[in-house]
Design a protein around this motif. Structure first.
Motif, PDB file in Angstrom:
ATOM      1  N   UNK A 122       0.905  -1.341  -0.163  1.00  0.00           N
ATOM      2  CA  UNK A 122       0.613   0.075   0.249  1.00  0.00           C
ATOM      3  C   UNK A 122       0.866   0.731   0.571  1.00  0.00           C
ATOM      4  N   UNK A 123       0.938   2.145  -1.286  1.00  0.00           N
ATOM      5  CA  UNK A 123       2.209   3.312  -1.256  1.00  0.00           C
ATOM      6  C   UNK A 123       1.580   3.705  -0.354  1.00  0.00           C
ATOM      7  N   UNK A 124       0.376   4.378  -0.585  1.00  0.00           N
ATOM      8  CA  UNK A 124       0.014   5.840  -0.227  1.00  0.00           C
ATOM      9  C   UNK A 124       0.464   5.376   1.937  1.00  0.00           C
ATOM     10  N   UNK A 125       0.032   4.220   1.986  1.00  0.00           N
ATOM     11  CA  UNK A 125       0.505   4.080   3.818  1.00  0.00           C
ATOM     12  C   UNK A 125       1.948   4.787   3.740  1.00  0.00           C
ATOM     13  N   UNK A 126       2.904   3.840   2.685  1.00  0.00           N
ATOM     14  CA  UNK A 126       4.001   3.979   3.139  1.00  0.00           C
ATOM     15  C   UNK A 126       4.754   6.149   2.616  1.00  0.00           C
ATOM     16  N   UNK A 127       3.381   6.391   1.670  1.00  0.00           N
ATOM     17  CA  UNK A 127       4.227   8.189   1.565  1.00  0.00           C
ATOM     18  C   UNK A 127       3.687   8.586   3.135  1.00  0.00           C
ATOM     19  N   UNK A 128       2.812   7.904   4.019  1.00  0.00           N
ATOM     20  CA  UNK A 128       1.758   8.668   4.807  1.00  0.00           C
ATOM     21  C   UNK A 128       3.207   8.519   6.516  1.00  0.00           C
ATOM     22  N   UNK A 129       4.114   7.764   6.182  1.00  0.00           N
ATOM     23  CA  UNK A 129       4.773   7.210   7.366  1.00  0.00           C
ATOM     24  C   UNK A 129       6.164   6.911   6.728  1.00  0.00           C
ATOM     25  N   UNK A 130       6.555   7.792   6.642  1.00  0.00           N
ATOM     26  CA  UNK A 130       7.822   7.969   6.149  1.00  0.00           C
ATOM     27  C   UNK A 130       9.119   7.628   7.456  1.00  0.00           C
ATOM     28  N   UNK A 131       9.819   6.378   7.175  1.00  0.00           N
ATOM     29  CA  UNK A 131      11.019   5.966   7.634  1.00  0.00           C
ATOM     30  C   UNK A 131      11.667   5.229   6.442  1.00  0.00           C
ATOM     31  N   UNK A 132      13.000   4.962   7.279  1.00  0.00           N
ATOM     32  CA  UNK A 132      13.774   4.375   5.999  1.00  0.00           C
ATOM     33  C   UNK A 132      14.156   3.071   5.521  1.00  0.00           C
ATOM     34  N   UNK A 133      14.311   2.754   5.555  1.00  0.00           N
ATOM     35  CA  UNK A 133      14.075   1.251   5.070  1.00  0.00           C
ATOM     36  C   UNK A 133      16.250   0.374   4.908  1.00  0.00           C
ATOM     37  N   UNK A 134      16.105  -0.479   5.571  1.00  0.00           N
ATOM     38  CA  UNK A 134      17.782  -0.277   4.970  1.00  0.00           C
ATOM     39  C   UNK A 134      17.198  -2.228   4.438  1.00  0.00           C
ATOM     40  N   UNK A 135      18.611  -2.249   3.494  1.00  0.00           N
ATOM     41  CA  UNK A 135      19.016  -3.279   2.847  1.00  0.00           C
ATOM     42  C   UNK A 135      20.145  -3.286   1.735  1.00  0.00           C
ATOM     43  N   UNK A 136      20.303  -4.597   1.034  1.00  0.00           N
ATOM     44  CA  UNK A 136      21.105  -4.138  -0.141  1.00  0.00           C
ATOM     45  C   UNK A 136      20.747  -5.869  -1.493  1.00  0.00           C
ATOM     46  N   UNK A 137      20.808  -5.791  -2.116  1.00  0.00           N
ATOM     47  CA  UNK A 137      20.786  -7.225  -3.220  1.00  0.00           C
ATOM     48  C   UNK A 137      19.342  -6.829  -4.097  1.00  0.00           C
ATOM     49  N   UNK A 138      19.312  -7.471  -3.598  1.00  0.00           N
ATOM     50  CA  UNK A 138      17.400  -7.577  -4.064  1.00  0.00           C
ATOM     51  C   UNK A 138      16.452  -6.692  -3.525  1.00  0.00           C
ATOM     52  N   UNK A 139      17.094  -6.301  -2.304  1.00  0.00           N
ATOM     53  CA  UNK A 139      16.251  -5.468  -1.569  1.00  0.00           C
ATOM     54  C   UNK A 139      15.846  -3.529  -2.899  1.00  0.00           C
ATOM     55  N   UNK A 140      17.180  -3.883  -3.824  1.00  0.00           N
ATOM     56  CA  UNK A 140      16.583  -2.981  -4.478  1.00  0.00           C
ATOM     57  C   UNK A 140      15.916  -2.455  -4.991  1.00  0.00           C
ATOM     58  N   UNK A 141      14.433  -3.704  -5.479  1.00  0.00           N
ATOM     59  CA  UNK A 141      13.721  -3.665  -5.868  1.00  0.00           C
ATOM     60  C   UNK A 141      13.099  -2.737  -5.167  1.00  0.00           C
ATOM     61  N   UNK A 142      12.481  -2.782  -4.209  1.00  0.00           N
ATOM     62  CA  UNK A 142      11.838  -1.459  -2.975  1.00  0.00           C
ATOM     63  C   UNK A 142      12.159  -0.166  -3.206  1.00  0.00           C
ATOM     64  N   UNK A 143      13.635   0.332  -3.154  1.00  0.00           N
ATOM     65  CA  UNK A 143      14.868   0.543  -3.094  1.00  0.00           C
ATOM     66  C   UNK A 143      13.819   1.220  -4.368  1.00  0.00           C
ATOM     67  N   UNK A 144      14.053   1.240  -5.243  1.00  0.00           N
ATOM     68  CA  UNK A 144      14.046   1.789  -6.428  1.00  0.00           C
ATOM     69  C   UNK A 144      11.988   2.325  -6.900  1.00  0.00           C
ATOM     70  N   UNK A 145      11.210   1.575  -5.830  1.00  0.00           N
ATOM     71  CA  UNK A 145       9.532   1.596  -6.025  1.00  0.00           C
ATOM     72  C   UNK A 145       9.886   2.612  -4.874  1.00  0.00           C
ATOM     73  N   UNK A 146      10.728   2.185  -3.999  1.00  0.00           N
ATOM     74  CA  UNK A 146       9.241   3.371  -2.745  1.00  0.00           C
ATOM     75  C   UNK A 146      10.464   5.174  -3.562  1.00  0.00           C
ATOM     76  N   UNK A 147      11.490   5.449  -4.295  1.00  0.00           N
ATOM     77  CA  UNK A 147      12.064   6.157  -5.100  1.00  0.00           C
ATOM     78  C   UNK A 147      10.885   6.453  -5.981  1.00  0.00           C
ATOM     79  N   UNK A 148      10.051   5.833  -7.225  1.00  0.00           N
ATOM     80  CA  UNK A 148       9.045   5.590  -7.759  1.00  0.00           C
ATOM     81  C   UNK A 148       7.977   6.653  -7.087  1.00  0.00           C
ATOM     82  N   UNK A 149       7.315   6.430  -5.935  1.00  0.00           N
ATOM     83  CA  UNK A 149       6.176   6.948  -5.794  1.00  0.00           C
ATOM     84  C   UNK A 149       6.235   7.195  -4.601  1.00  0.00           C
ATOM     85  N   UNK A 150       7.589   8.146  -4.349  1.00  0.00           N
ATOM     86  CA  UNK A 150       7.410   8.708  -3.363  1.00  0.00           C
ATOM     87  C   UNK A 150       7.651   7.925  -1.819  1.00  0.00           C
TER      88      UNK A 150
END
Length: 344
Positions: A122-150
């Motif tokens: 739910x990207x609306x919830x992600x945007x409404x609750x700013x906090x950082x995600x930590x990780x690498x490798x396959x977690x790149x997909x989440x990093x990119x999605x958060x960058x794209x969705x806000x």
């Protein structure tokens, strides 16, 4: 027949959002910094842990940082090689962003599968609750999605299940606890040599460049091309790493990014560590091209500062690199300067 029955019983993959051009630049914010005693949400958005004791070690590592681990509701589940079904993993991501007690989110491990969970977040919830995600490798997909969705800036750094050597921990704490803006310089190699050989950076094209940091694992990032989960790279500094990829496959992926228009929009490039990225017998289509040669073929003609060998990727220790913040690279010196805090 049994195999067909099992296939029929398996949940169908979702009808993914239609292919799209890279998303417009989404608004990003700085989430809160960590303090001793803060609660950390643990998620497994990709592959499952192989041993329950692995999760015990993860929780001990989090506590050793002075933090309190909290397992996502579906943590430790398994669905084939994935850490639960796609809906469950996506639901866990949403739940940890929605949880007001959770200050930040650590991915336990990578592997494969984060991209499959993205439609269930739910990207609306992600945007409404700013906090950082930590990780690498396959977690790149989440990093990119958060960058794209806000959402909040995220941190490309060790997974919760990584070894967490002293250097990795120090780099992470400077960013996540202190809100630091460090100059990232490769460490000296501890080797008995007249000149340093390990951890050297190599200039591809000299000069300095400023831009927002975006990147991660080359294979995972490339696989998002044509989806709604790849952000706009206009004016960005792209940083990349990979593991176990022969030279010709690196060539193929960079060709795809170039033809997709990603590379021509960049301000600069940093290529980190490419661990065991070599065709063992030279029989592949890339036989005869070194990794450095391939990087020069793709990045050199862009006319922007670029260098390789920075200290991040599938290695024992690595920098923590914040996604989305302004940074400056000096390709001649092989340095990366963080210019603004990733946390408040």
């Amino acid at each position: 027949m049994a195999g067909l029955g099992a296939l029929a019983a398996a949940p169908a993959l979702p009808l993914f959002e239609a292919a799209a051009a890279p998303s417009a630049v989404a608004k990003r914010v700085a989430g809160p910094r960590l303090r001793p005693g803060d609660t950390i949400g643990l998620i497994e958005p990709a592959s499952a842990s192989d041993d329950p004791f692995d999760l015990t070690l993860v929780e001990e590592a989090v506590r050793a940082m002075g933090l309190v681990p909290k397992r996502a509701p579906n943590l430790a589940k398994r669905y084939g090689y994935l850490a639960g079904q796609d809906q469950e993993r996506g639901s866990d991501i949403t739940a940890m962003f929605a949880d007001k007690d959770v200050r930040a989110i650590f991915a336990v491990r990578g592997g494969w599968g984060s991209a499959r969970a993205l439609p269930y977040v739910d990207w609306d919830i992600v945007r409404a609750n700013p906090k950082f995600l930590l990780g690498f490798s396959d977690i790149t997909a989440l990093h990119m999605a958060i960058a794209a969705k806000g959402g909040a800036y995220t941190l490309h750094g060790p997974n919760a299940g990584s070894a967490w050597g002293k250097s990795s921990l120090a780099s992470f704490k400077e960013i996540a606890f202190d809100g630091g803006t460090p100059l990232l310089v490769n460490p000296p190699a501890n080797e008995d040599r007249l000149v340093q050989r390990r951890w050297r950076t190599v200039k591809i094209r000299g000069g300095k460049a400023q831009g927002r940091l975006l990147g991660g694992n080359l294979t995972v990032l490339t696989a998002l091309a044509g989806t709604p989960y790849l952000p706009d790279f206009t004016g960005a500094i792209l940083f990349l790493e990979d593991v176990d990829e022969a030279e010709y496959r690196i060539d193929r992926m960079l060709t795809q990014l170039g033809q997709a228009g990603v590379l021509k929009a960049l301000a600069g490039v940093v290529f980190g560590q490419c661990t065991t990225c070599r065709d063992p017998d030279g029989s592949g289509p890339g036989g005869g091209f070194t990794l450095n040669s391939i990087l020069r073929q793709h990045f050199g003609p862009l006319g922007i500062p670029a260098f390789e060998g920075s200290w991040f990727g599938h290695i024992a220790d690595q920098f923590t690199i914040p996604q989305g913040v302004m940074a400056e690279i000096d390709a001649d010196a092989g340095t990366l300067k963080i210019m603004e805090p990733a946390v408040t």
